[in-house]
Design a protein around this motif. Structure first.
Motif, mmCIF file in Angstrom:
data_model
loop_
_atom_site.group_PDB
_atom_site.id
_atom_site.type_symbol
_atom_site.label_atom_id
_atom_site.label_comp_id
_atom_site.label_asym_id
_atom_site.label_seq_id
_atom_site.Cartn_x
_atom_site.Cartn_y
_atom_site.Cartn_z
ATOM 1 N N SER A 198 -115.159 26.922 26.246
ATOM 2 C CA SER A 198 -115.967 26.405 27.550
ATOM 3 C C SER A 198 -117.590 26.920 27.709
ATOM 4 C CB SER A 198 -115.191 26.618 28.693
ATOM 5 O OG SER A 198 -115.318 28.229 29.045
ATOM 6 N N GLU A 199 -118.070 26.048 28.608
ATOM 7 C CA GLU A 199 -119.547 26.351 28.669
ATOM 8 C C GLU A 199 -119.514 27.640 29.288
ATOM 9 O OE1 GLU A 199 -123.563 24.181 30.654
ATOM 10 O OE2 GLU A 199 -121.698 23.409 31.316
ATOM 11 N N ALA A 200 -118.862 27.797 30.153
ATOM 12 C CA ALA A 200 -119.026 29.435 30.940
ATOM 13 C C ALA A 200 -118.734 30.532 29.741
ATOM 14 C CB ALA A 200 -117.938 29.350 31.881
ATOM 15 N N TYR A 201 -117.805 30.365 28.870
ATOM 16 C CA TYR A 201 -117.472 31.351 27.874
ATOM 17 C C TYR A 201 -118.939 31.368 26.931
ATOM 18 C CZ TYR A 201 -115.027 33.524 23.993
ATOM 19 O OH TYR A 201 -114.707 34.566 23.029
ATOM 20 N N ASP A 202 -119.387 30.211 26.506
ATOM 21 C CA ASP A 202 -120.468 30.231 25.780
ATOM 22 C C ASP A 202 -121.838 31.231 26.483
ATOM 23 O OD1 ASP A 202 -119.452 28.916 23.743
ATOM 24 O OD2 ASP A 202 -120.143 26.988 24.243
ATOM 25 N N VAL A 203 -121.845 30.626 27.758
ATOM 26 C CA VAL A 203 -122.989 31.540 28.452
ATOM 27 C C VAL A 203 -122.810 33.057 28.416
ATOM 28 C CG1 VAL A 203 -123.757 32.019 30.669
ATOM 29 C CG2 VAL A 203 -123.376 29.797 30.092
ATOM 30 N N LEU A 204 -121.559 33.585 28.351
ATOM 31 C CA LEU A 204 -121.157 35.057 28.511
ATOM 32 C C LEU A 204 -121.319 35.419 26.806
ATOM 33 C CD1 LEU A 204 -117.981 35.047 30.478
ATOM 34 C CD2 LEU A 204 -120.065 36.155 31.090
ATOM 35 N N ALA A 205 -120.900 34.740 26.106
ATOM 36 C CA ALA A 205 -120.995 34.897 24.496
ATOM 37 C C ALA A 205 -122.488 35.190 24.136
ATOM 38 C CB ALA A 205 -120.164 34.174 23.699
ATOM 39 N N GLY A 206 -123.442 34.414 24.620
ATOM 40 C CA GLY A 206 -124.687 34.364 24.326
ATOM 41 C C GLY A 206 -125.552 35.421 24.824
ATOM 42 N N VAL A 262 -113.160 36.097 28.190
ATOM 43 C CA VAL A 262 -111.973 35.319 28.711
ATOM 44 C C VAL A 262 -111.905 35.756 30.141
ATOM 45 C CG1 VAL A 262 -109.470 35.313 28.610
ATOM 46 C CG2 VAL A 262 -110.972 35.172 26.503
ATOM 47 N N GLN A 263 -111.981 37.287 30.611
ATOM 48 C CA GLN A 263 -111.724 37.740 31.960
ATOM 49 C C GLN A 263 -113.033 37.190 32.906
ATOM 50 O OE1 GLN A 263 -111.212 42.121 31.928
ATOM 51 N NE2 GLN A 263 -109.445 41.793 30.476
ATOM 52 N N LEU A 264 -114.102 36.988 32.346
ATOM 53 C CA LEU A 264 -115.158 36.788 33.255
ATOM 54 C C LEU A 264 -115.617 35.164 33.155
ATOM 55 C CD1 LEU A 264 -117.628 39.556 32.332
ATOM 56 C CD2 LEU A 264 -116.162 39.562 34.295
ATOM 57 N N GLU A 265 -114.674 34.645 32.466
ATOM 58 C CA GLU A 265 -115.026 33.260 32.298
ATOM 59 C C GLU A 265 -115.086 32.304 33.651
ATOM 60 O OE1 GLU A 265 -113.558 29.638 29.072
ATOM 61 O OE2 GLU A 265 -112.606 31.481 29.177
ATOM 62 N N HIS A 266 -113.886 32.519 34.427
ATOM 63 C CA HIS A 266 -113.609 31.987 35.760
ATOM 64 C C HIS A 266 -114.733 31.876 36.664
ATOM 65 C CE1 HIS A 266 -112.235 35.790 36.854
ATOM 66 N NE2 HIS A 266 -112.387 35.287 38.129
ATOM 67 N N LEU A 324 -121.098 27.601 37.578
ATOM 68 C CA LEU A 324 -121.758 26.132 37.230
ATOM 69 C C LEU A 324 -121.240 25.079 37.966
ATOM 70 C CD1 LEU A 324 -120.650 26.938 33.223
ATOM 71 C CD2 LEU A 324 -122.868 26.512 34.120
ATOM 72 N N ALA A 325 -120.009 25.184 38.442
ATOM 73 C CA ALA A 325 -119.438 24.223 39.346
ATOM 74 C C ALA A 325 -120.492 24.017 40.685
ATOM 75 C CB ALA A 325 -117.916 24.669 39.747
ATOM 76 N N ARG A 326 -121.140 25.158 41.087
ATOM 77 C CA ARG A 326 -121.872 24.998 42.229
ATOM 78 C C ARG A 326 -123.471 24.772 41.776
ATOM 79 N NH1 ARG A 326 -119.902 30.230 46.124
ATOM 80 N NH2 ARG A 326 -117.614 29.920 45.692
ATOM 81 N N LYS A 330 -119.484 42.736 38.564
ATOM 82 C CA LYS A 330 -119.967 43.033 40.024
ATOM 83 C C LYS A 330 -121.171 42.120 40.312
ATOM 84 C CE LYS A 330 -120.514 45.817 43.612
ATOM 85 N NZ LYS A 330 -119.553 45.760 44.686
ATOM 86 N N ARG A 331 -122.009 41.754 39.310
ATOM 87 C CA ARG A 331 -123.134 40.875 39.560
ATOM 88 C C ARG A 331 -122.670 39.534 39.891
ATOM 89 N NH1 ARG A 331 -128.754 41.830 36.303
ATOM 90 N NH2 ARG A 331 -129.107 44.226 37.189
ATOM 91 N N LEU A 332 -121.660 39.029 39.150
ATOM 92 C CA LEU A 332 -121.430 37.624 39.269
ATOM 93 C C LEU A 332 -120.548 37.709 40.592
ATOM 94 C CD1 LEU A 332 -119.714 37.087 35.646
ATOM 95 C CD2 LEU A 332 -121.547 35.700 36.720
ATOM 96 N N GLU A 333 -120.054 38.631 41.095
ATOM 97 C CA GLU A 333 -119.503 38.251 42.553
ATOM 98 C C GLU A 333 -120.214 38.600 43.626
ATOM 99 O OE1 GLU A 333 -114.851 40.076 41.136
ATOM 100 O OE2 GLU A 333 -116.227 41.367 42.221
#
Length: 315
Positions: free
Chosen positions: A148-156, A172-176, A182-184, A212-215
């Protein structure tokens, strides 16, 4: 303003306006993007009009800047088939502007949605040979499922900031959470900047820190849009067009919204040095109003030697 029904349109689900919206662009492109962002819907934003309104830049410079904005994902020119209030149908040409940079896949999905091929919140159209309603086939053994695009962001993140190198399990844990950003309407570069800026001197565990930062920095949900922003018309079709000519995706191959011929013309202008700022002597009007008399008096006073007092006689 363009003719009624034409001109600028705001792309949906943009992030709120911020002072550093276009900080990743070159100064000229950032200035023109900020100017377009402030314009209302229906404004004419072709390169010839921009050259008239922005005296520092000529037509070639504005065309080159718009080409770079399409590459960055801020602009697309789209021909829209609409039914207006009196029941008549017509094609109109609009330039969609997104403050949030979008990739080519997002723009293509936007056109597909308006055409009615896809629906928001629904899976994409079935692949060739797949029946409607049939679940997508499982990947073959040994073949990795598309990330997914979210996974690619984290992997990069690790390439941008070595202290944020994540394992596959962390991604995988932070992907959602990244998917919610991205949805926002937040772009990939904005997410990366939010996660990598202001880090402590040492990072012992990147996964919990990023969670923590994402939340805590999660942007607000966008306000719900009305079902029809322009109730006097109904869009029944859409086709992507070249930003500078009348060719569309049914007659030519568009590269980030520009046809090969127009992109070659922009490249020739840039190679010939025709896309720079307009020299002062060729400006239609001065860059800034200057009080000539006051300026000359200031220069004269700066060049006159001070008069020393005559020495007093001694007794």
């Amino acid at each position: 303003m363009a003719k009624a029904g034409y001109g600028k349109r705001h792309a949906p689900d943009q992030a709120p306006s911020r002072a550093d919206d276009f900080s990743d662009l070159e100064p000229r492109e950032a200035a023109i993007a900020a100017y377009i962002d402030r314009l209302p819907e229906g404004a004419a934003i072709g390169y010839k009009v921009l050259a008239e309104e922005l005296p520092d830049y000529g037509q070639q410079a504005c065309r080159s800047a718009l080409d770079r904005l399409t590459r960055a994902g801020h602009l697309r020119r789209i021909r829209v088939h609409v039914t207006v209030a009196d029941g008549q149908m017509r094609w109109v040409t609009r330039t969609y502007f997104s403050r949030t940079a979008r990739d080519a896949a997002w723009w293509a999905a936007h056109v597909r949605f308006v055409r009615g091929l896809d629906a928001p919140g629904q899976p994409p159209a079935p692949a060739a040979g797949q029946a409607v309603g049939e679940p997508e086939p499982e990947p073959e053994p040994g073949v990795r499922a598309p990330r997914s695009e979210a996974y690619d962001v984290l992997a990069g993140l690790g390439r941008r900031e070595p202290r944020l190198q994540l394992s596959e399990g962390d991604c995988v844990q932070l992907e959602h959470l990244v998917g919610e950003w991205l949805a926002r309407g937040v772009g990939r570069e904005q997410i990366t900047q939010a996660l990598t800026s202001g880090l402590p001197a040492s990072v012992h565990s990147a996964g919990p820190l990023l969670r923590k930062r994402l939340e805590t920095k999660m942007p607000p949900s966008p306000a719900p849009r009305p079902e029809n922003d322009h109730p006097s018309e109904q869009i029944v079709g859409m086709v992507m067009m070249c930003l500078f000519c009348d060719e569309d995706e049914t007659t030519t191959t568009l590269d980030h919204g520009v046809c090969p011929d127009c992109r070659a013309q922009v490249a020739r202008d840039e190679a010939a040095g025709l896309t720079g700022d307009v020299p002062d002597t060729f400006l239609a009007r001065p860059r800034a109003e200057v009080d000539v008399a006051a300026r000359m008096a200031e220069l004269r006073s700066a060049t006159v030697r001070p008069v020393l007092p005559a020495p007093r006689s001694r007794r």
